[in-house]
Design a protein around this motif. Structure first.
Motif, PDB file in Angstrom:
ATOM      1  N   CYS A   1       9.818 -41.712 -53.056  1.00 48.80           N
ATOM      2  CA  CYS A   1       8.537 -42.256 -52.592  1.00 48.80           C
ATOM      3  C   CYS A   1       7.441 -41.835 -53.565  1.00 48.80           C
ATOM      4  N   LEU A   2       6.568 -42.775 -53.923  1.00 53.54           N
ATOM      5  CA  LEU A   2       5.437 -42.488 -54.808  1.00 53.54           C
ATOM      6  C   LEU A   2       4.144 -42.921 -54.118  1.00 53.54           C
ATOM      7  N   TYR A   3       3.054 -42.249 -54.480  1.00 56.07           N
ATOM      8  CA  TYR A   3       1.736 -42.552 -53.918  1.00 56.07           C
ATOM      9  C   TYR A   3       0.783 -42.902 -55.053  1.00 56.07           C
ATOM     10  N   PHE A   4      -0.031 -43.953 -54.852  1.00 54.40           N
ATOM     11  CA  PHE A   4      -1.064 -44.346 -55.803  1.00 54.40           C
ATOM     12  C   PHE A   4      -2.381 -44.445 -55.056  1.00 54.40           C
ATOM     13  N   ARG A   5      -3.393 -43.764 -55.559  1.00 52.70           N
ATOM     14  CA  ARG A   5      -4.673 -43.836 -54.866  1.00 52.70           C
ATOM     15  C   ARG A   5      -5.469 -45.039 -55.343  1.00 52.70           C
ATOM     16  N   LYS A   6      -6.331 -45.472 -54.504  1.00 53.85           N
ATOM     17  CA  LYS A   6      -7.234 -46.591 -54.759  1.00 53.85           C
ATOM     18  C   LYS A   6      -7.909 -46.412 -56.124  1.00 53.85           C
ATOM     19  N   GLY A   7      -7.995 -47.505 -56.898  1.00 57.12           N
ATOM     20  CA  GLY A   7      -8.708 -47.471 -58.168  1.00 57.12           C
ATOM     21  C   GLY A   7      -7.881 -47.069 -59.374  1.00 57.12           C
ATOM     22  N   VAL A   8      -6.613 -46.691 -59.184  1.00 58.67           N
ATOM     23  CA  VAL A   8      -5.740 -46.313 -60.290  1.00 58.67           C
ATOM     24  C   VAL A   8      -5.002 -47.562 -60.777  1.00 58.67           C
ATOM     25  N   ALA A   9      -4.905 -47.735 -62.099  1.00 59.82           N
ATOM     26  CA  ALA A   9      -4.142 -48.845 -62.675  1.00 59.82           C
ATOM     27  C   ALA A   9      -2.685 -48.432 -62.761  1.00 59.82           C
ATOM     28  N   PHE A  10      -1.767 -49.316 -62.337  1.00 51.58           N
ATOM     29  CA  PHE A  10      -0.350 -48.960 -62.423  1.00 51.58           C
ATOM     30  C   PHE A  10       0.519 -50.194 -62.625  1.00 51.58           C
ATOM     31  N   ALA A  11       1.727 -49.934 -63.176  1.00 48.50           N
ATOM     32  CA  ALA A  11       2.723 -50.974 -63.430  1.00 48.50           C
ATOM     33  C   ALA A  11       4.089 -50.306 -63.452  1.00 48.50           C
ATOM     34  N   ALA A  12       5.140 -51.116 -63.327  1.00 48.17           N
ATOM     35  CA  ALA A  12       6.491 -50.566 -63.296  1.00 48.17           C
ATOM     36  C   ALA A  12       7.440 -51.446 -64.086  1.00 48.17           C
ATOM     37  N   LYS A  13       8.518 -50.814 -64.561  1.00 47.52           N
ATOM     38  CA  LYS A  13       9.584 -51.544 -65.240  1.00 47.52           C
ATOM     39  C   LYS A  13      10.914 -50.858 -64.942  1.00 47.52           C
ATOM     40  N   PRO A  14      12.019 -51.625 -64.996  1.00 45.43           N
ATOM     41  CA  PRO A  14      13.333 -51.038 -64.743  1.00 45.43           C
ATOM     42  C   PRO A  14      13.657 -49.978 -65.782  1.00 45.43           C
ATOM     43  N   CYS A  15      14.407 -48.977 -65.372  1.00 43.36           N
ATOM     44  CA  CYS A  15      14.841 -47.952 -66.320  1.00 43.36           C
ATOM     45  C   CYS A  15      16.233 -47.478 -65.932  1.00 43.36           C
ATOM     46  N   GLY A  16      16.858 -46.760 -66.805  1.00 41.51           N
ATOM     47  CA  GLY A  16      18.184 -46.238 -66.525  1.00 41.51           C
ATOM     48  C   GLY A  16      19.279 -47.201 -66.914  1.00 41.51           C
ATOM     49  N   PRO A  17      20.519 -46.760 -66.780  1.00 48.10           N
ATOM     50  CA  PRO A  17      21.652 -47.557 -67.239  1.00 48.10           C
ATOM     51  C   PRO A  17      21.956 -48.789 -66.388  1.00 48.10           C
ATOM     52  N   LYS A  18      21.557 -48.805 -65.114  1.00 49.06           N
ATOM     53  CA  LYS A  18      21.918 -49.919 -64.230  1.00 49.06           C
ATOM     54  C   LYS A  18      21.221 -51.220 -64.602  1.00 49.06           C
ATOM     55  N   ARG A  19      19.950 -51.168 -64.904  1.00 54.15           N
ATOM     56  CA  ARG A  19      19.137 -52.349 -65.197  1.00 54.15           C
ATOM     57  C   ARG A  19      19.328 -53.445 -64.163  1.00 54.15           C
ATOM     58  N   GLU A  20      19.236 -53.047 -62.905  1.00 50.00           N
ATOM     59  CA  GLU A  20      19.292 -54.037 -61.833  1.00 50.00           C
ATOM     60  C   GLU A  20      17.957 -54.026 -61.109  1.00 50.00           C
ATOM     61  N   GLY A  21      17.719 -55.031 -60.310  1.00 49.77           N
ATOM     62  CA  GLY A  21      16.481 -55.096 -59.558  1.00 49.77           C
ATOM     63  C   GLY A  21      16.363 -53.947 -58.568  1.00 49.77           C
ATOM     64  N   THR A  22      15.143 -53.754 -58.079  1.00 52.11           N
ATOM     65  CA  THR A  22      14.864 -52.649 -57.168  1.00 52.11           C
ATOM     66  C   THR A  22      14.125 -53.172 -55.940  1.00 52.11           C
ATOM     67  N   LEU A  23      14.610 -52.814 -54.757  1.00 52.24           N
ATOM     68  CA  LEU A  23      13.944 -53.199 -53.513  1.00 52.24           C
ATOM     69  C   LEU A  23      13.189 -51.989 -52.970  1.00 52.24           C
ATOM     70  N   THR A  24      11.914 -52.192 -52.647  1.00 51.63           N
ATOM     71  CA  THR A  24      11.071 -51.127 -52.119  1.00 51.63           C
ATOM     72  C   THR A  24      10.296 -51.625 -50.908  1.00 51.63           C
ATOM     73  N   SER A  25       9.678 -50.686 -50.222  1.00 52.94           N
ATOM     74  CA  SER A  25       8.630 -51.003 -49.254  1.00 52.94           C
ATOM     75  C   SER A  25       7.323 -50.540 -49.862  1.00 52.94           C
ATOM     76  N   LEU A  26       6.290 -51.344 -49.714  1.00 54.93           N
ATOM     77  CA  LEU A  26       4.946 -50.977 -50.144  1.00 54.93           C
ATOM     78  C   LEU A  26       4.102 -50.832 -48.887  1.00 54.93           C
ATOM     79  N   ILE A  27       3.521 -49.668 -48.718  1.00 53.22           N
ATOM     80  CA  ILE A  27       2.676 -49.409 -47.554  1.00 53.22           C
ATOM     81  C   ILE A  27       1.260 -49.186 -48.074  1.00 53.22           C
ATOM     82  N   THR A  28       0.319 -49.986 -47.588  1.00 53.89           N
ATOM     83  CA  THR A  28      -1.061 -49.864 -48.052  1.00 53.89           C
ATOM     84  C   THR A  28      -1.961 -49.348 -46.934  1.00 53.89           C
ATOM     85  N   VAL A  29      -2.971 -48.570 -47.340  1.00 51.23           N
ATOM     86  CA  VAL A  29      -3.934 -47.994 -46.407  1.00 51.23           C
ATOM     87  C   VAL A  29      -5.332 -48.154 -47.013  1.00 51.23           C
ATOM     88  N   PRO A  30      -6.185 -49.039 -46.461  1.00 58.85           N
ATOM     89  CA  PRO A  30      -5.931 -49.981 -45.373  1.00 58.85           C
ATOM     90  C   PRO A  30      -5.017 -51.117 -45.852  1.00 58.85           C
TER      91      PRO A  30
END
Length: 172
Positions: free
Chosen positions: A103-132
Motif C-alpha cells: 500500500c502506498l500513500y500520496f498526499r494532495k498536490g504531489v505529482a506522481f506516475a507509475a510504470k511496470p517493473c520487475g521480471p514479470k512485466r504483467e499488468g497490475t490491479l490495484t484499489s485507489l482510495i481517495t480522501v475526499p
C-alpha cells in the motif's frame, strides 16, 4: 473513453480488469469507479476505484486535489515516482516482491506516475482510495517537460523501460 473488452495480458490482474468492464483513463490505465450513496454537502468524504496498470504503458504524471492510497491486489510490481511541490523525488515500489510495499500513500498536490517493473512485466490491479472522493476537475495531467523542470532527475523515468512512450506513443 470506452469499455475495454480485451487486455493484452493473460495474467490474473488482466482477467479481473476485463471482468470488471474497466474504462480507459487519460493518464494511461483502466478504471472502474465504485459509486456509494452520499447525501451530505460537497464531495463525499472518500471514494474507491479499481485501477489496472497496463504492462506496456506507464501512466502520465498527474496531480490530484485529494489524498490517494494505492492498495495492491494482483499482477506485477509497479515502480512509482512522486515529486513534491519543492521538487523532491521519491521512488517506491508497489507489490509483493522484496522491497515492495502493498500500500502506498500520496498526499494532495504531489505529482506522481507509475510504470511496470520487475521480471514479470504483467499488468497490475490495484484499489485507489481517495480522501475526499476523486473529482475529474481535480486532476491535472502533466507533460514530461513540466515534471522535468520541477525535478530534472525525473528524466530517467521517461528514458528507461516501458516508460519510453508518452500518451501519444512518442518519446518525450
Amino acid at each position: 473513453m470506452g469499455v475495454v473488452r480485451t487486455v493484452k495480458d493473460s495474467g490474473t490482474a488482466a482477467r479481473f480488469a476485463e471482468s470488471l468492464g474497466m474504462l480507459l483513463q487519460e493518464e494511461g490505465g483502466l478504471v472502474k469507479e465504485n459509486h456509494y450513496p452520499y447525501d451530505g454537502p460537497g464531495r463525499a468524504p472518500s471514494g474507491h476505484s479499481y485501477y489496472y496498470f497496463r504492462p506496456d504503458t506507464p501512466t502520465l504524471f498527474h496531480i490530484l486535489d485529494c489524498d490517494e492510497y494505492w492498495a495492491y491486489h494482483a499482477g506485477g510490481d509497479l515502480e512509482v515516482w512522486s515529486v513534491d511541490p519543492d521538487g523532491n523525488l521519491e521512488i517506491r515500489k508497489l507489490g509483493t516482491s522484496e522491497g515492495a510495499e502493498p500500500c502506498l500513500y500520496f498526499r494532495k498536490g504531489v505529482a506522481f506516475a507509475a510504470k511496470p517493473c520487475g521480471p514479470k512485466r504483467e499488468g497490475t490491479l490495484t484499489s485507489l482510495i481517495t480522501v475526499p472522493r476523486f473529482s475529474g476537475s481535480g486532476l491535472k495531467l502533466l507533460e514530461p517537460e513540466e515534471v522535468i523542470r520541477l525535478c530534472p532527475a525525473v528524466r530517467a523515468f521517461f528514458e528507461t523501460g516501458p516508460a519510453e512512450k508518452n500518451r501519444n506513443g512518442n518519446n518525450p
